[in-house]
Each structure stands twice: as C-alpha cells, then as structure tokens.
Design an enzyme around this catalytic site. Structure first.
Site, mmCIF file in Angstrom:
data_model
loop_
_atom_site.group_PDB
_atom_site.id
_atom_site.type_symbol
_atom_site.label_atom_id
_atom_site.label_comp_id
_atom_site.label_asym_id
_atom_site.label_seq_id
_atom_site.Cartn_x
_atom_site.Cartn_y
_atom_site.Cartn_z
ATOM 1 C CE LYS A 281 -1.432 2.827 3.344
ATOM 2 N NZ LYS A 281 -1.838 3.928 1.995
ATOM 3 N N GLY B 91 7.221 5.410 7.338
ATOM 4 C CA GLY B 91 6.813 6.684 7.630
ATOM 5 C C GLY B 91 6.680 7.882 8.926
ATOM 6 C CB SER B 92 5.136 9.883 10.372
ATOM 7 O OG SER B 92 3.257 9.818 10.987
ATOM 8 C CD GLU C 194 13.519 0.957 8.545
ATOM 9 O OE1 GLU C 194 14.723 2.338 8.929
ATOM 10 O OE2 GLU C 194 14.289 0.105 8.048
ATOM 11 C CB CYS D 289 13.631 9.281 7.015
ATOM 12 S SG CYS D 289 15.068 8.793 6.180
ATOM 13 C CD GLU E 156 10.794 13.515 10.669
ATOM 14 O OE1 GLU E 156 9.134 13.294 10.787
ATOM 15 O OE2 GLU E 156 10.734 13.279 9.922
HETATM 16 P P1 NAD Z 1 2.786 8.683 7.606
HETATM 17 O O1 NAD Z 1 3.490 7.976 8.265
HETATM 18 O O2 NAD Z 1 1.853 10.064 7.321
HETATM 19 O O3 NAD Z 1 2.274 7.706 6.074
HETATM 20 C C1 NAD Z 1 3.427 6.575 6.031
HETATM 21 C C2 NAD Z 1 1.911 5.655 5.751
HETATM 22 O O4 NAD Z 1 1.344 4.652 6.460
HETATM 23 C C3 NAD Z 1 1.109 6.296 4.566
HETATM 24 O O5 NAD Z 1 1.153 5.180 3.115
HETATM 25 C C4 NAD Z 1 -0.013 6.409 5.211
HETATM 26 O O6 NAD Z 1 -1.203 6.042 3.981
HETATM 27 C C5 NAD Z 1 -0.242 4.731 5.999
HETATM 28 N N1 NAD Z 1 -0.775 5.308 7.278
HETATM 29 C C6 NAD Z 1 -1.608 6.344 8.146
HETATM 30 N N2 NAD Z 1 -2.100 6.213 8.834
HETATM 31 C C7 NAD Z 1 -2.000 4.335 8.856
HETATM 32 C C8 NAD Z 1 -2.402 3.150 9.961
HETATM 33 N N3 NAD Z 1 -3.201 3.181 11.101
HETATM 34 N N4 NAD Z 1 -2.087 2.565 9.734
HETATM 35 C C9 NAD Z 1 -1.197 1.436 9.011
HETATM 36 N N5 NAD Z 1 -0.770 2.354 7.735
HETATM 37 C C10 NAD Z 1 -0.929 3.727 7.975
HETATM 38 O O7 NAD Z 1 4.154 9.336 6.789
HETATM 39 P P2 NAD Z 1 4.248 10.408 5.528
HETATM 40 O O8 NAD Z 1 4.193 11.502 5.560
HETATM 41 O O9 NAD Z 1 3.839 9.542 4.360
HETATM 42 O O10 NAD Z 1 5.927 10.069 5.155
HETATM 43 C C11 NAD Z 1 6.747 11.024 5.933
HETATM 44 C C12 NAD Z 1 7.763 10.634 7.369
HETATM 45 O O11 NAD Z 1 7.838 9.378 7.081
HETATM 46 C C13 NAD Z 1 8.440 11.249 8.107
HETATM 47 O O12 NAD Z 1 7.806 11.484 9.097
HETATM 48 C C14 NAD Z 1 9.780 11.381 7.766
HETATM 49 O O13 NAD Z 1 10.888 11.201 8.566
HETATM 50 C C15 NAD Z 1 9.192 9.586 7.820
HETATM 51 N N6 NAD Z 1 10.463 8.455 6.571
HETATM 52 C C16 NAD Z 1 11.560 7.837 7.185
HETATM 53 C C17 NAD Z 1 11.919 6.905 6.030
HETATM 54 C C18 NAD Z 1 12.970 5.871 6.684
HETATM 55 O O14 NAD Z 1 13.396 4.937 6.547
HETATM 56 N N7 NAD Z 1 13.269 5.761 8.233
HETATM 57 C C19 NAD Z 1 11.813 7.447 4.946
HETATM 58 C C20 NAD Z 1 11.798 8.154 4.991
HETATM 59 C C21 NAD Z 1 10.128 8.791 5.295
#
Ligand code: NAD
Length: 440
Positions: A177, A230-231, A252, A286, A329
């Site tokens: 997804k 993600g976050s 991550e 990130c 962040e």
């Molecule tokens: P996000 O957490 O908003 O979303 C990430 C993914 O999770 C999306 O596909 C979203 O639809 C999904 N999601 C949202 N709510 C969910 C739930 N309740 N259950 C399951 N999935 C859900 O993050 P974003 O805005 O897409 O990306 C930015 C963040 O990602 C920043 O915090 C960044 O630091 C982090 N990031 C980390 C890395 C790493 O490798 N450590 C790499 C890239 C980005």
C-alpha cells in the site's frame, strides 16, 4: 494536457477496480490543476481479497528455488534501468522532487534489484558441530508468509523496492500500500513485477488511505509481517495493531538528525554538507539535517557562511535545545543551529532527542571522529559528510523513535527482516540421543 489515466489495484494478477468503485485524484504538487491520474479508493474488502490472493500464491512461490526468484528480480533491475528517465519524469510530476533526485530514487530501486538478485544464491544459513556424535546441525532461511508493506510518499519507488524486492527473494508474497500522495511510482514497480513474469497473487497492490487500507492490513490475521516506513506517530498505531495479532513488524520512522561541526572542521566542506543535508529534497528526507551543532569558536563564521549561501532560504539560528524546533521533526527545508563548547557538549546535545536515525560530524581529528562514531546514538553516522545519502547495500535504520531494531535498505540485514530461521537437526546415530543429558 494529457487526459488523466485511471489506475487500478493489482490483485491476484488482475488490474481491478476496488469493491466500492470509488477513486481519488492524484495531483501534481507543483501544479495542482494537473490531475496525474485517478487511483482506487480501496477499503477492507480489497485488503481481504489481496491478502487471500497472497496466501494462495505463497504456497507455490515459496517452492520456487531462490535463485529462480532472483532471476526475475534481476530482470526487474534491467527494465527499470531502461525506463529510468521515463519513471523519473513521472515521479517528479507525481510528488515534486527535482528530476535529478527522482533519477536517484529510481536508481536506488535498480541497485536494490541487482544487489538482492545476488542474495538468491547466497541467503546464507550456517552449520555448526553438534555436541552429540553422528548428528548434524544447520540452519536455513525460510519465508515468513504474507507481508504487508506500507510506504511513505517521499521516496516513492526506492522505499517500496527496499521492502518488496527482499521480501520476494525470500519467498514471501506481498500486499503493498503506497502513500496516497504519490502512488504512481509504486504502480510502475508493480507493473514491472508483472512484466518479468512474477506469478499471479505474489505481488498485490492496493491504493487508498491509511485508515481504510493500511490499518486493515496491519490487523489482518493472514498477514505475518508488516514492514512500515513513515512517521513515528503512525508507526505507533501500526506497532499496536501488530502486537494484537503477534505479527513481526519492522518500523522505519522519522528523525531529528544532528550534524556536529568542530572547531578544526573544514568549514567549506561543512557548509556544503549542511546545505545539501538540510535543503536537498526540500528537507523531506527522514535523514535530513535538522540540527547543526557548531563549536562556539567557529559558530559565527559557520553561521555567516551558511546564511550567505542560504540567503534565499529561511534559516533558524540562535536555537536552544529546549525549543520545539530543536526537538520535533519538521520534514521541510528548515534547519536550526545550536552552539557547543566542546566535543562532549556537542555529543550530549546531539543525543538529547527522542530520535536516532542519522548523524554526522565534521572534524579533521581522527580521534574525535572515532569517539563520535562510538557515542552518537543513531543507526547511521557520517564523518565529514552530511546526514543524508545512504547506499543501498548497507543497513539502513535508526534507534529510539526512528526504528524498532530492524535494518532494511537492501543490505543482507533486509534478509533478516523478511526471513525466519529454521534450525535443522539430523540424527544419524540410529539411537535416541539426548542433548544436555547424554554427555553430562
Ligand atoms: P505517514 O506516517 O503519514 O504515512 C506513511 C504510510 O502510512 C502511508 O502509506 C499512510 O497512508 C499509511 N498510514 C497512515 N495511517 C495508517 C494507519 N493507521 N495504519 C497503517 N498505515 C497507515 O508518513 P508520510 O507523511 O507518508 O511520510 C513522512 C514520514 O516518513 C516522515 O516522518 C519521515 O521521516 C518518515 N520516513 C522515514 C524513513 C525511514 O526509512 N526511516 C524514510 C522515509 C520517510
């Protein structure tokens, strides 16, 4: 302007509409009037169909010899290389990073395919002597099962590839997804899977919101592993959902990455690194440099030089470590500068964060560099380079709220995430032998 395309989910080898037959628009962030395409607004029913398909396919895919699975992944690398420019241009329209960086994003997926294809003939287990006579002991890597892969928007092809490609080489099947803000690059990746002949049901692609698609995926009892990037806030929810059903979960997350500049640093290099680390990809990495901790002896000179180079941008100096800007962040082109009295002070400030993804130190003193490498509590540390720019064949991930102990990327550590150990004892003594008992 071209007519927006309509994109479908990929479930059990077919491109299908979602159960609710609803879609959402994906728009160009640089020109919101341009609709790039419509994607399926999926829900739990679609997740269930995808997981069911992945479960069925797993029975066969796990039996395909790993070197054969790897051949398909190698061919994926070849196709991505051929289409690098096309996919990079589409990525720039889809999520807004510059073309040069979008090319790097596609290149990362190519590197992952080539590296992981080699794993098809490695995936080493180990053998070890038995404490009993006429008995052999060894360990093998087994697939985990159906993997739910959830990805963010900022590296829309590289991050899906970090998860998808190692998962496949290990014999898992997947439901992926992507983020709704940028689902197109992952669509391309899945198309390439189909093109190289990866069998139906092995790779399933379901688009839609986090609550509607991501959450049911993390809760589904048929999913054995969730790999999420993600976050930190969303990660927590994912972690809790996975705990309920005893899933393996690799997280991550975000960072608040520090760069230390000591008084003996080459300031020209440090300023270059700071600009690249803080403002490349508009700080939406990130690993972006978010705090620069500068020795007080060179603080003024460093700030003057940085401000001059970044004069068209907004830079926050005179920050103290208690301020919100120094702790949370931001995920944008924002960097704050803090002053330090010494290496020890700089290390203490750098470690005074809830995150632990990346860090860096600029110094000409090898001894200080090694102390920093040892003391910085992050998963990645750079010496005389910025906090960004990971290479795919090394472990990628962080400590504290940046990760939960796994390391993805495409290093062999990704194989650890996507495989289970199976220990095999073969007793050829022809009698009952008891470990810990017969020899003592
Ligand atoms: P996000 O957490 O908003 O979303 C990430 C993914 O999770 C999306 O596909 C979203 O639809 C999904 N999601 C949202 N709510 C969910 C739930 N309740 N259950 C399951 N999935 C859900 O993050 P974003 O805005 O897409 O990306 C930015 C963040 O990602 C920043 O915090 C960044 O630091 C982090 N990031 C980390 C890395 C790493 O490798 N450590 C790499 C890239 C980005």
């Amino acid at each position: 302007m071209a007519e927006p395309k309509s994109y479908r989910n990929f479930i059990d080898g077919e491109w299908v509409e979602c159960a609710a037959r609803e879609t959402f628009e994906d728009r160009n962030p640089a020109d919101r009037s341009e609709v790039i395409g419509t994607f399926q607004r999926s829900s739990q029913a679609d997740v269930e169909a995808a997981v069911e398909a992945a479960r069925r396919a797993h029975r066969r895919w796990r039996q395909v010899p790993a070197p054969k699975r790897a051949e398909s992944l190698f061919r994926m690398g070849e196709i991505l290389l051929k289409r690098k420019e096309e996919y990079a241009r589409e990525m720039t329209r889809d999520m807004g990073k510059t073309l040069k960086e979008a090319r790097g994003d596609v290149q990362e997926a190519i590197d992952v395919c080539y590296y992981i294809a080699g794993e098809g003939r490695r995936m080493f287990g180990f053998t070890t002597p038995s404490e009993l006579p006429n008995k052999s002991c060894s360990s093998l890597r087994m697939p985990v099962g159906v993997c739910g892969l959830i990805t963010p928007w900022n590296f829309p092809m590289a991050i899906p590839s970090w998860k998808l490609i190692p998962a496949l080489v290990c014999g898992n099947t997947v439901v992926i997804k992507p983020a709704s803000d940028a689902p197109l690059s992952c669509y391309h990746l899945v198309k390439v899977c189909q093109e190289v002949g990866i069998p139906r049901g092995v790779v399933n692609y379901v688009t839609g919101g986090g609550e509607a698609v991501g959450a049911p995926l993390t809760r589904h009892p048929g999913v054995s592993l969730v790999s999420f990037t993600g976050s930190s806030e969303t990660s927590r929810q994912v972690n809790l959902a996975c705990a309920d059903s005893y899933k393996r979960v690799s997280l991550e997350m975000g960072g608040k990455n520090a760069m230390i500049v000591l008084d003996d640093a080459r300031l020209d290099l440090a300023v270059d690194g700071a600009l690249w680390g803080a403002f490349a990809t508009t700080g939406q990495r990130c690993t972006a440099t978010s705090r620069i901790i500068v020795h007080k002896k060179v603080h003024k000179e460093f700030v003057d030089r940085l401000v001059e180079r970044a004069s068209v941008l907004k830079v926050f100096a005179g920050v103290t470590r208690a301020m919100r800007i120094a702790r949370e962040e931001i995920f944008g082109p924002v960097v704050c500068i803090l002053a330090a009295d010494s290496l020890d002070d700089a290390l203490e400030i750098a470690n005074d964060t809830l995150y632990g993804l990346s860090s860096s130190i600029y110094t000409q003193d090898l001894n200080k560099a090694f102390v920093a490498v040892r003391e910085l509590e992050t998963g990645i540390t750079y010496v005389n380079s910025s906090t960004i720019g990971a290479e795919t064949h090394l472990p990628f991930g962080g400590t504290r709220r940046s990760g939960n102990g796994h390391r993805e990327g495409a290093a062999h550590t990704a194989i650890e995430v996507f495989s289970e150990w199976k220990t095999v004892y073969v007793d050829y003594s022809g009698k009952l032998q008891k470990a810990q008992i017969d020899n003592n």
